[in-house]
Motif scaffolding. Structure first.
Motif, PDB file in Angstrom:
ATOM      1  N   ILE A 122      -2.192   0.469  -7.223  1.00  0.00           N
ATOM      2  CA  ILE A 122      -3.608   0.095  -7.169  1.00  0.00           C
ATOM      3  C   ILE A 122      -4.415   1.164  -6.456  1.00  0.00           C
ATOM      4  N   ALA A 123      -3.864   1.651  -5.379  1.00  0.00           N
ATOM      5  CA  ALA A 123      -4.575   2.690  -4.630  1.00  0.00           C
ATOM      6  C   ALA A 123      -4.828   3.901  -5.501  1.00  0.00           C
ATOM      7  N   MET A 178      12.031 -13.351   1.677  1.00  0.00           N
ATOM      8  CA  MET A 178      11.760 -12.178   0.809  1.00  0.00           C
ATOM      9  C   MET A 178      12.799 -11.088   1.093  1.00  0.00           C
ATOM     10  N   VAL A 208       0.966  -1.751  -4.233  1.00  0.00           N
ATOM     11  CA  VAL A 208      -0.193  -1.274  -3.464  1.00  0.00           C
ATOM     12  C   VAL A 208      -0.474   0.171  -3.796  1.00  0.00           C
ATOM     13  N   ASN A 233     -14.102  11.677  -7.726  1.00  0.00           N
ATOM     14  CA  ASN A 233     -14.807  12.843  -7.186  1.00  0.00           C
ATOM     15  C   ASN A 233     -14.517  13.086  -5.710  1.00  0.00           C
ATOM     16  N   PHE A 269      -8.775  -4.320  -0.998  1.00  0.00           N
ATOM     17  CA  PHE A 269      -8.521  -2.878  -0.953  1.00  0.00           C
ATOM     18  C   PHE A 269      -9.152  -2.181  -2.151  1.00  0.00           C
ATOM     19  N   ALA A 282     -10.045  19.219  14.405  1.00  0.00           N
ATOM     20  CA  ALA A 282      -9.591  20.576  14.704  1.00  0.00           C
ATOM     21  C   ALA A 282     -10.759  21.555  14.692  1.00  0.00           C
ATOM     22  N   ILE A 303      -7.644  20.797   6.859  1.00  0.00           N
ATOM     23  CA  ILE A 303      -8.530  20.302   7.923  1.00  0.00           C
ATOM     24  C   ILE A 303      -8.452  21.208   9.143  1.00  0.00           C
ATOM     25  N   PHE A 304      -7.476  22.129   9.160  1.00  0.00           N
ATOM     26  CA  PHE A 304      -7.312  22.992  10.334  1.00  0.00           C
ATOM     27  C   PHE A 304      -8.069  24.308  10.137  1.00  0.00           C
ATOM     28  N   CYS A 312     -11.269   7.410  -5.935  1.00  0.00           N
ATOM     29  CA  CYS A 312     -12.452   7.973  -6.559  1.00  0.00           C
ATOM     30  C   CYS A 312     -12.156   9.310  -7.191  1.00  0.00           C
ATOM     31  N   MET A 339       6.455  -4.561  -3.541  1.00  0.00           N
ATOM     32  CA  MET A 339       5.085  -4.790  -3.122  1.00  0.00           C
ATOM     33  C   MET A 339       4.437  -3.488  -2.692  1.00  0.00           C
ATOM     34  N   CYS A 348     -13.700   2.525  -2.761  1.00  0.00           N
ATOM     35  CA  CYS A 348     -14.498   3.530  -3.435  1.00  0.00           C
ATOM     36  C   CYS A 348     -15.922   3.590  -2.931  1.00  0.00           C
ATOM     37  N   THR A 403      -7.481   3.188  -8.132  1.00  0.00           N
ATOM     38  CA  THR A 403      -8.836   2.948  -7.646  1.00  0.00           C
ATOM     39  C   THR A 403      -9.387   4.128  -6.877  1.00  0.00           C
TER      40      THR A 403
END
Lengths: 414, 453
Positions: free
Chosen positions: A16-17, A1, A13, A24, B13, B31, A31-32, A22, A9, B18, A20
């Motif tokens: 598709i991610a 390959m 991926v 919502n 996957f 954190a 996050i901090f 969500c 490839m 979901c 798919t």
């Protein structure tokens, strides 16, 4: 390959991610936790923290870490934090003697000139080339293997660490100069040359004479005669360059003249006359610049005297006479030698190192001078003048007052 | 085949991506949890006046030190200490503290405090307690670059007890406890109280006896230094029906600990050897009401040696308290005293009386040393039944001076003969007995006190 297939490839991926995922899912803001940049009004150190923000962070984008964080230091060393009082004073002096030196020089060079309505005061220069972090450490970083201690570090042009802050004595200008002021300019020298290289010629001036493993056992007079301003300068070329800058800025005229006098002498150990003496480079030797014959009729027996010392208890370079007389200026040395000469014939040690130490030191200073001018647009000598003046005229009470003048915080009642 | 291998994971996957019903292990992000940990730690440390006793260990070669920390919400901390590295003087000094996120939740003392950071300072250790090298004629050891090597940043370990914080030294890894104190506690008196418990052991008693729950005994030495040594005692094992011999050299183990307000705690549980070379762990002692140190959980009790052992220790001299005579001793003493004054004059009255040791011929022997003015009378005796609280002293011989006056003054000899008798002995303190009370086995009302010199 082949590689193209891998890319394809991965792209698949990804598609598709995406398709798919969500609809919502809520990614959310961050996050901090949100941390305020402002000092806590209820903090014991509120005024000083605010002063640091206003004078370092907001102006030069410098984080002044006076509360020690061991992760900021080399964990291989045993280190302790600085006292709060000493850290505050050194912080004030760092601004006055380092940042404000460049600020004053910029203002001198550009009187009345502005860009976008702001005076040309070096802020942009220091913001761009100054360190991002200034870190204070209370103790030196000792190396028990070599018996040396680190006084300052510059890392990657971003961080300068100043050590030994707990030993600071504001009443001893020579100590302040030795441990802190010279270190500041030394480390800034590193940052500048880590950003824009100094001329290759500098590296070549002392090729073959650097000694990274046993520089600490060498006397200043001996290394000066080889063209180094300090023993540490003889360790490697980049330290030589930083030492050239820092010593030029911070050494007094008298001290600089004395080192140059040393550079013009010949130096020898007592062993030099002994063909059987074993030359161990790791062993500390005493070097002398003069000798006489105790018995003029016996030319085989010489008595050597006149030693050099990088710093004595007064933290100044000095020449030491035969009976431990300390001399801090060239005039004092010459007067001493004249007195000795009236009693007996004294001889200069022959300079056999095939090296004009004085010329080398001056050449190195000249390279640094040109590099400052051509690379940075700064006047090496004028910067020295400003540093010299500021070293002698700083008023620590006035500097401290600038912290105390910060208005008391307004504590909000919930 | 290859194509299908690519498609399979992609399908998996797509199917699993979901799932909205996955369980949340934590409600907050890492954190946020760290920030919460910081806030909770600060709140705990500053609550109710914020006064804590820290049981601090710098290294394995010296004892621990108790220092008091009064945490203020404004980021300052008042540290109180009186340890030997500040000449045992009580001092207080203000510095800074914080709880930061760094390798977990970390308590840091981030500005120098001379009372506390002296244990982390890499400067050479100087002064009267400077470490020396016994292998080099006690030459001072150059500690430059090392110092005590103690931590000043600590990971805060989780604890449900609001009155205890367990810390882990970030660099050296020692477990260090903070124990909450009433904010009204007088720091100076608190530390002096700990000194007082430690000073209990700064006596001439160098050996203590530890008994485990099986009744086996161990000798403990160097308690006053905070670096204790243990070795087992030989014993007869009734199960195996054999004598288990201990070795005080090869079976000695030692470890550092700390005197606290309520006892003594080791830096970490350490192994003590049984006489049969098996090992067990010891961690701490608490003061019991009877003045001994105990560990209830492990069934351990630390006491002074028995009166018989103390009496039989050649390094000790016991001076008889002449004001303590009762019963037969009181009567005989009065009679002997008067007779000596009558026969030899007031200048030669009965002086100090000691139980001591001297060479009787070729062997070291017990003796009753009495002084008549400047005259030294030595009456040697042997002992039997010397165990626990029992003693039988049997006269053996006298030096010529004693022999002369024993013969010339019968009242004196009658008095002395009372000491060559069977006694019951009692320590006046279960831990450091400075006095043993002797009473005649057949007449408990007759007795005296002997004081350790």
């Amino acid at each position: 390959m082949n590689i193209l297939k891998y890319i394809k490839m991965s792209a698949m991926v990804g598609v598709i991610a995406l398709t798919t995922a969500c609809s919502n899912d809520d990614i959310g803001p961050t996050i901090f936790p949100e941390v305020s940049d402002e000092p806590d009004p209820a903090s014991y150190t509120y005024k000083f923290d605010k002063w640091c923000n206003e004078n370092f962070r907001d102006v030069y984008n410098v984080d002044f870490k006076y509360k020690m964080e061991d992760v900021e230091a080399d964990m291989n060393y045993n280190l302790v934090p600085a006292t709060y009082a000493n850290a505050r004073d050194l912080c004030l002096l760092t601004k006055y003697l380092w940042f404000d030196t460049y600020r004053e020089h910029y203002l001198d060079m550009n009187p009345g000139k502005t860009v976008n309505g702001k005076p040309i005061d070096g802020t942009e220069f220091l913001k761009q080339y100054g360190p991002r972090i200034l870190h204070l450490v209370g103790s030196p970083a000792y190396n028990p293997n070599t018996g040396t201690e680190i006084l300052g570090l510059a890392e990657g042009g971003l961080k300068v660490t100043l050590f030994k802050v707990n030993e600071m004595d504001l009443t001893d200008i020579n100590q302040m100069n030795e441990y802190y002021f010279r270190t500041m300019h030394h480390e800034f020298g590193h940052i500048l040359h880590q950003t824009k290289s100094y001329p290759v010629e500098f590296n070549e001036l002392s090729t073959g004479r650097y000694d990274d493993s046993s520089w600490q056992s060498k006397a200043i007079g001996y290394v000066a005669s080889l063209g180094f301003i300090t023993p540490y300068a003889s360790s490697q070329a980049r330290e030589d360059f930083a030492e050239t800058i820092a010593n030029y800025f911070t050494r007094s005229d008298e001290a600089m003249a004395l080192i140059k006098w040393m550079a013009a002498q010949g130096w020898t150990t007592e062993d030099a006359d002994d063909p059987d003496a074993i030359d161990d480079p790791s062993e500390e030797k005493t070097y002398y610049a003069r000798y006489y014959y105790p018995d003029e009729s016996n030319p085989d027996e010489k008595k050597y005297f006149l030693k050099s010392m990088e710093k004595d208890w007064t933290n100044r370079p000095c020449i030491i006479g035969e009976k431990d007389e300390k001399m801090y200026t060239v005039a004092e040395v010459e007067a001493y030698l004249e007195r000795r000469a009236q009693k007996q014939t004294i001889y200069e040690v022959e300079d056999k190192d095939k090296c004009d130490g004085l010329a080398l030191i001056e050449r190195k200073q000249q390279i640094a001078r040109s590099w400052f001018k051509e690379t940075w647009g700064l006047d090496f000598d004028k910067l020295r003048d400003i540093v010299q003046r500021r070293q002698s005229d700083f008023d620590i009470d006035a500097l401290r007052a600038s912290v105390e003048e910060i208005p008391d915080p307004i504590v909000k009642n919930n | 085949m290859k194509k299908s291998l690519f498609i399979l994971p992609l399908m998996a996957f797509a199917i699993t991506s979901c799932n909205n019903t996955e369980d949340l292990i934590f409600e907050n992000s890492a954190a946020e949890r760290l920030e919460l940990g910081q806030k909770e730690a600060k709140k705990k440390l500053t609550a109710d006046g914020g006064l804590w006793a820290m049981e601090y260990f710098a290294n394995a070669d010296e004892p621990g030190y108790v220092m008091l920390f009064r945490f203020d919400e404004n980021g300052s901390v008042m540290i109180s200490a009186n340890h030997k590295w500040i000449n045992n003087e009580f001092k207080q000094e203000l510095s800074l503290w914080d709880v930061i996120s760094d390798n977990g939740t970390v308590l840091t003392f981030n500005s120098y405090n001379t009372l506390f950071h002296i244990f982390s300072d890499p400067a050479d250790i100087t002064g009267p307690y400077q470490p020396t090298n016994p292998d080099q004629d006690d030459k001072p050891i150059d500690e430059t670059g090392f110092g005590h090597e103690g931590d000043y940043e600590f990971q805060i370990m989780s604890s449900d007890d609001p009155n205890v914080v367990r810390l882990l030294g970030k660099k050296r890894g020692y477990t260090i406890y903070l124990r909450k104190l009433d904010s009204q506690t007088d720091e100076k008196k608190y530390l002096e109280g700990i000194d007082a418990t430690q000073n209990v052991f700064k006596t001439k008693f160098k050996k203590f006896i530890l008994r485990d729950k099986e009744g086996k005994e161990y000798v403990m030495e160097n308690f006053e230094s905070g670096i204790t040594s243990f070795y087992p005692r030989s014993y007869f094992d009734e199960v195996q029906n054999k004598y288990i011999k201990a070795d005080s050299i090869s079976q000695t183990t030692s470890a550092n600990g700390i005197f606290t307000y309520d006892g003594f705690r080791y830096a970490k549980p350490f192994l003590v050897k049984h006489a049969d070379d098996s090992e067990w762990l010891i961690s701490e002692f608490h003061w019991a009401e009877d003045g001994t140190l105990i560990n209830e959980e492990d069934g351990l009790k630390l006491t002074a040696p028995s009166p018989a052992e103390n009496f039989d220790f050649p390094s000790y001299t016991w001076t008889i308290d002449q004001t303590s005579f009762t019963g037969k001793f009181a009567a005989a003493y009065t009679s002997a005293y008067d007779a000596v004054v009558t026969n030899l004059g007031a200048k030669n009255k009965i002086g100090t009386l000691d139980f001591s040791w001297a060479s009787d011929g070729s062997e070291l022997s017990h003796l009753l040393l009495s002084r008549l003015g400047t005259k030294r009378c030595q009456d040697f005796f042997t002992v039997s039944k010397l165990k626990g609280e029992n003693l039988a002293a049997i006269y053996s011989s006298s030096n010529s001076t004693a022999e002369r006056y024993n013969n010339e003054i019968p009242e004196l000899w009658a008095f002395k003969q009372l000491f060559f008798n069977e006694f019951n002995m009692k320590n006046n303190d279960p831990m450091t007995p400075s006095t043993i009370h002797f009473s005649l086995a057949n007449d408990p009302e007759s007795g005296f006190d002997a004081i350790l010199q």
